[in-house]
Write an enzyme that holds these catalytic residues in place. Sequence first.
Site, PDB file in Angstrom:
ATOM      1  N   ASP A   1      -5.869   8.952  10.085  1.00 29.52           N
ATOM      2  CA  ASP A   1      -4.540   8.433  10.432  1.00 29.52           C
ATOM      3  C   ASP A   1      -4.032   9.027  11.737  1.00 29.52           C
ATOM      4  O   ASP A   1      -4.345  10.156  12.090  1.00 29.52           O
ATOM      5  CB  ASP A   1      -3.555   8.740   9.302  1.00 29.52           C
ATOM      6  CG  ASP A   1      -3.905   7.985   8.041  1.00 29.52           C
ATOM      7  OD1 ASP A   1      -3.955   6.749   8.115  1.00 29.52           O
ATOM      8  OD2 ASP A   1      -4.160   8.617   7.006  1.00 29.52           O
TER       9      ASP A   1
ATOM     10  N   TYR B   1     -10.323  -4.825   3.693  1.00 25.58           N
ATOM     11  CA  TYR B   1      -9.373  -4.380   4.718  1.00 25.58           C
ATOM     12  C   TYR B   1     -10.162  -4.233   6.018  1.00 25.58           C
ATOM     13  O   TYR B   1     -10.980  -3.330   6.154  1.00 25.58           O
ATOM     14  CB  TYR B   1      -8.758  -3.047   4.273  1.00 25.58           C
ATOM     15  CG  TYR B   1      -7.672  -2.480   5.160  1.00 25.58           C
ATOM     16  CD1 TYR B   1      -7.492  -2.890   6.477  1.00 25.58           C
ATOM     17  CD2 TYR B   1      -6.806  -1.506   4.670  1.00 25.58           C
ATOM     18  CE1 TYR B   1      -6.491  -2.344   7.281  1.00 25.58           C
ATOM     19  CE2 TYR B   1      -5.805  -0.946   5.467  1.00 25.58           C
ATOM     20  CZ  TYR B   1      -5.660  -1.377   6.771  1.00 25.58           C
ATOM     21  OH  TYR B   1      -4.687  -0.820   7.565  1.00 25.58           O
TER      22      TYR B   1
ATOM     23  N   GLU C   1       0.870  -1.167   0.000  1.00 19.23           N
ATOM     24  CA  GLU C   1       0.000   0.000   0.000  1.00 19.23           C
ATOM     25  C   GLU C   1       0.911   1.221   0.000  1.00 19.23           C
ATOM     26  O   GLU C   1       1.796   1.351   0.854  1.00 19.23           O
ATOM     27  CB  GLU C   1      -0.883   0.039   1.252  1.00 19.23           C
ATOM     28  CG  GLU C   1      -1.967  -1.017   1.272  1.00 19.23           C
ATOM     29  CD  GLU C   1      -2.778  -0.977   2.566  1.00 19.23           C
ATOM     30  OE1 GLU C   1      -2.564  -0.064   3.388  1.00 19.23           O
ATOM     31  OE2 GLU C   1      -3.604  -1.872   2.765  1.00 19.23           O
TER      32      GLU C   1
END
Length: 283
Positions: free
Chosen positions: A65, A180, A54
């Site tokens: 994040d 994911y 990724e």
Amino acid sequence: MGPVTVARLDARFAALKSQGRAGLVTFVTAGDPDPATSQAILDGLPAAGADVIELGMPFTDPMADGPAIQAASLRALKAGQTMVKTLAMVRAFRAKDADTPIVLMGYYNPIFSYGRERFLADAVEAGVDGLIVVDLPPEEDDELCLPALEAGLAFIRLATPTTDDKRLPKVLANTSGFVYYVSITGVTGTATPDPKRVAAAVGRIKAHTELPVAVGFGVKTAEQARELATASDAVVVGSALVGAVANSLDSAGKATDTTADDVHTLVRSLAEGIHSAPAGAAA
């Protein structure tokens, strides 16, 4: 070239299944800490043990994040990283490696700014295999997901501990490549996943899809990777690798002779952990 890209991801997960082991998915930020070092990090990932890569598209406001990946984005942008340069990195990688899948991960804003049609065409041409765009929900599939699938790019969706059985089919509807699973709630790199809970969640997702399930968020050590490998088709590691970059920098925040090696050493350790795990969901 379009359909070849999704085939690369499918082929890699099929190979992992035939080997009876989970894969290692590594996340690094494009252009961090500078273009040349970032290219060296990217190019060395497969030999160190990465099965899927990724590549983060730097963005000024990466809200999902944690601090490590936010800092990496800012370092990359400060060093002049652009979408053109990120796609050029993939192109340079592809000149040496035709098999390892690369997924671009990030937010829609940089793609929108680049121009959607131009981005999809250039990404396919560069050798990108799929996209993870964390701020586009399934309700907005017409915006990027469906055009990406049409262009031959996998569109990988995130499922979380709060994605219930009612929501899951919608999340999975146009997902391809892999799912994911975000194993903890919150931002990346700030807590540690519980393998038992992860195994139950992966089982629940697999009741709805044939796609492989990769588990990430919070994996820092070979032992954690080993534990999660028994419960999933792949383990995703990002913040720990980005942290290895940060820890290698000199007092001025510049790359050192050990920056790329430090990342690759950690990847080797994580890969060894995964390879030593008994076959789990991947078998």
